[in-house]
Scaffold this motif. Structure first.
Motif, short mmCIF file in Angstrom:
data_model
loop_
_atom_site.label_atom_id
_atom_site.label_comp_id
_atom_site.label_asym_id
_atom_site.label_seq_id
_atom_site.Cartn_x
_atom_site.Cartn_y
_atom_site.Cartn_z
N UNK A 21 -95.36 15.75 45.97
CA UNK A 21 -95.82 17.04 46.31
C UNK A 21 -95.57 17.89 45.00
N UNK A 22 -96.02 18.90 45.05
CA UNK A 22 -95.62 20.06 43.80
C UNK A 22 -94.35 20.27 43.69
N UNK A 23 -93.51 20.41 44.80
CA UNK A 23 -91.86 20.69 44.67
C UNK A 23 -91.23 19.28 43.66
N UNK A 24 -91.68 17.99 44.03
CA UNK A 24 -91.27 17.05 43.41
C UNK A 24 -91.69 17.04 42.07
N UNK A 25 -92.87 17.26 41.75
CA UNK A 25 -93.26 17.48 40.37
C UNK A 25 -92.44 18.36 39.57
N UNK A 26 -92.17 19.48 40.05
CA UNK A 26 -91.44 20.39 39.34
C UNK A 26 -90.06 19.97 39.20
#
Length: 165
Positions: A151-156
């Protein structure tokens, strides 16, 4: 065809040298019970061993037989399970030589357990997903294709961790 183990059988006295006796001796060397074969099959194994004719011992389900003479075993398997069974070769007998086509463990219990113990111990079970637990029991790691999407949170979060390094 991989051959894992080849053993050479023992000799026997001339007066015991009949096809049935030789067939029983060959089955004993392979650690197969003689109840799994009919008398004619045991005599055939002995005859082929005496005359150095190659014989392949196979299984269909739990039934042992000789390749080329397994019609009864295949019909029994079809009646029991409703489908045609797969014939799998286990041993090749050629004269005194007995060749194993499958790996057998004759070692200690620890060797046997280490051969079948295929767990992934990188993570505790509480942190593993259902697919990882399944693959660990199966002995494989999940491939990249079946990995969950980021997810985008995990990428960040992973980008922030990479910057710290």
């Amino acid at each position: 065809m991989k051959v894992y183990n080849t053993t050479k059988g023992a000799s026997m006295p001339k007066d015991d040298l009949n096809p049935y006796g030789v067939g029983v001796m060959r089955l004993r060397e392979m650690s197969i019970s003689i109840e799994n074969f009919s008398e004619s099959d045991i005599a055939h194994i002995g005859y082929c061993s005496i005359h150095r004719i190659k014989v392949v011992l196979c299984r269909v389900g739990n039934c042992w037989g000789i390749r080329g003479r397994m019609n009864d075993q295949i019909k029994l398997h079809e009646r029991q399970f409703g489908c045609r069974g797969q014939v799998k070769a286990y041993w090749i007998v050629s004269g005194k030589k007995i060749m194993s086509l499958h790996r057998h463990f004759n070692g200690t219990t620890e060797e046997l357990m280490s051969a079948y113990n295929c767990r992934i111990t990188d993570k505790p079970v509480s942190e593993m997903s259902a697919m990882e637990i399944f693959m660990a029991a199966k002995g494989k790691r999940p491939c990249r294709r079946h990995a969950p999407k980021m997810t985008s949170n995990e990428r960040i979060a992973s980008a922030a961790r990479m910057e710290k390094l």
